[in-house]
Design an enzyme around this catalytic site. Structure first.
Site, PDB file in Angstrom:
ATOM      1  N   HIS A 279      11.224  21.483 143.039  1.00 54.83           N
ATOM      2  CA  HIS A 279      10.279  20.639 142.225  1.00 54.83           C
ATOM      3  C   HIS A 279      11.224  20.392 141.154  1.00 54.83           C
ATOM      4  O   HIS A 279      11.648  19.109 140.719  1.00 54.83           O
ATOM      5  CB  HIS A 279       9.043  21.030 142.319  1.00 54.83           C
ATOM      6  CG  HIS A 279       8.492  21.199 143.448  1.00 54.83           C
ATOM      7  ND1 HIS A 279       8.406  20.190 144.436  1.00 54.83           N
ATOM      8  CD2 HIS A 279       7.602  22.266 143.912  1.00 54.83           C
ATOM      9  CE1 HIS A 279       7.657  20.773 145.594  1.00 54.83           C
ATOM     10  NE2 HIS A 279       7.048  22.016 145.067  1.00 54.83           N
ATOM     11  N   ASP A 330       8.227  19.590 152.299  1.00 56.64           N
ATOM     12  CA  ASP A 330       7.090  20.718 151.651  1.00 56.64           C
ATOM     13  C   ASP A 330       5.970  20.821 152.218  1.00 56.64           C
ATOM     14  O   ASP A 330       5.842  21.328 153.128  1.00 56.64           O
ATOM     15  CB  ASP A 330       7.050  20.167 150.101  1.00 56.64           C
ATOM     16  CG  ASP A 330       6.196  21.119 149.268  1.00 56.64           C
ATOM     17  OD1 ASP A 330       5.848  22.069 149.686  1.00 56.64           O
ATOM     18  OD2 ASP A 330       6.079  20.895 148.091  1.00 56.64           O
TER      19      ASP A 330
END
Length: 456
Positions: A279, A330
């Site tokens: 991220h 994810d």
């Protein structure tokens, strides 16, 4: 499905994205013959080979290296569509995720992950980085086999025919100095040393590598970060960590340690070229310098980051300064590495009101070669002699991809194609998807429906 390759195999692609020997940049070549030896590696790649020879497996459209899904939480697939009612934040989404985690057992996780990895295969994914943190029974009691959940994931990848790097996550705290909550007790080994002892029992195999993960700086106390980093360093194993996904995490770290999460990781020797930070959304200028100075890999997950309203991270700046970029799906709001690659560029366009931050070739490299390298599969993600024979093909005549010339295949793949356009997938020289159907999980949608229903 075993990844033990068959005898020498021959594949023929009408078009393939590859480097000619001595060539600087990959390009689309025509009539490409790909030969695979008995070890499951590419023995030769011949462009302009003429018509497909008798006995060759003819691939569809454009052949690309297999995609590497560098960041996955397989059980999050059960949340798709179930977390879109009303508003909320990352933190309210997390409460729903905990309820799904509470329902997992080794048996039902095997069924779910097999179906999820089959869905990935249908999307052209040939390797997954599974960021795994649901280790124990409810309440934290270990299973008779303390790695039963991790072994279920390794077996699921084998059944789906793809490679896996099991990124076994250390997760000890609910926040800075706080004990695990009742949901997180399943995740915790109590100490990093106990985590290291457990994960050391896991072993690599032909289709699987064992790596390490620090769930986040809020979940691993600062004085235990070094234990995880040392375990990975000793084994030259990949090390992944969630980093600065939320502003609240940065603020809590500043309050606890007087520094940002990136600075804390740097102080404890976590950053480096075998480390991937996932991220990296909310970074200071100093954070960015620390990441680029250490050549740390940046794993972006744009479809999850937008789904959870995380924000847009500085991927372009980090890449320009030398950090490799990988991509992951994810939470599996979408499983489509072409969409992840496309979103990386389109997000930048929205943020800057300019076009052309990434070439299609650079985005494909993030989805293939650099993603595989971040998972320890340095010999995958390329269509060249000696590489693992892991590749996929996309149709160039669907309603989404029809129109551009084959020479624009890279641009078509990134900016037009979706996972629905994947037709053939090969791993280690074995066909695992043919004509858009998974060979061993042919009713993938039904398998997903049944596995998700079993968690309710």
């Amino acid at each position: 499905m075993s990844l033990t390759p068959p005898a020498t195999s021959v594949f023929w692609a009408p078009h393939a994205w590859l480097r000619r020997e001595g060539g600087a940049l990959p390009a689309v070549e025509d009539a490409v013959l790909i030969e695979v030896d008995a070890t499951g590696r590419i023995s030769s790649v011949t462009p302009d080979s003429g018509p497909a020879p008798a006995g060759a497996t003819v691939l569809t459209g454009l052949t690309l290296p297999g995609n590497a899904n560098a960041h996955s939480h397989a059980f999050h697939r059960a949340l798709r569509g179930a977390v879109q009612v009303g508003s909320g934040t990352f933190w309210t989404w997390r409460d729903t995720m905990y309820r799904a985690a509470d329902a997992l057992t080794p048996d039902n996780y095997l069924a779910l992950a097999t179906a999820v990895y089959a869905e990935m295969a249908l999307a052209g994914v040939t390797a997954v980085g599974e960021f795994h943190y649901v280790h124990h029974q409810t309440g934290g009691t270990p299973y008779a086999d303390p790695n039963a959940m991790g072994e279920a994931l390794i077996e699921a990848a084998a059944r789906a025919g793809i490679r896996i790097t099991l990124l076994d996550a250390c997760y000890l705290s609910s926040g800075f100095g706080e004990p695990p909550n009742r949901h997180q007790e399943r995740f915790s080994d109590v100490t990093a040393e106990a985590w290291a002892s457990r994960v050391s029992q896991l072993k690599d195999r032909d289709h699987a590598k064992i790596g390490a993960a620090i769930h986040s700086v809020r979940a691993v106390p600062a004085d235990e970060l070094g234990v995880v980093a040392a375990w990975a360093k000793e084994r030259r194993a990949p090390l992944h960590v969630h980093l600065s996904e939320q502003v609240a995490e940065n603020e809590a770290c500043q309050n606890a340690h007087g520094m940002t999460p990136t600075q804390l990781l740097a102080r404890h020797g976590v950053l480096g070229p075998r480390t991937s930070v996932v991220h990296a959304t909310h970074l200071t200028g100093e954070d960015q310098r620390l990441l680029t100075d250490t050549s740390t890999v940046i794993c972006m997950c744009p479809t999850t980051e937008r789904d959870l309203a995380d924000g847009i991270g500085p991927a372009r700046q980090l890449a320009s300064a030398g950090c490799p970029i990988s991509l992951g799906s994810d939470s599996h709001a979408v499983i489509d590495l072409f969409e992840e690659a496309r979103a990386l560029e389109l997000n930048e366009r929205l943020a800057t009101q300019r076009r052309g931050h990434w070439t299609a070739a650079a985005l494909l490299r993030a989805a293939t070669e650099d993603g595989h390298a971040s998972l320890g599969w340095d010999d995958a993600g390329r269509l060249e002699r000696g590489a693992l024979a892991d590749f996929c093909s996309i149709a160039l005549d669907t309603p989404r991809t029809a129109g551009p010339s084959a020479r624009l295949g890279a641009e078509t793949a990134v900016f037009a194609a979706t996972s629905a356009d994947v037709r053939d997938v090969v791993v280690g020289g074995r066909v695992i998807v043919r004509d858009g159907v998974h060979v061993t999980v042919p009713e993938t949608g039904k398998a997903l429906h049944e596995a998700i229903a079993a968690l309710r």
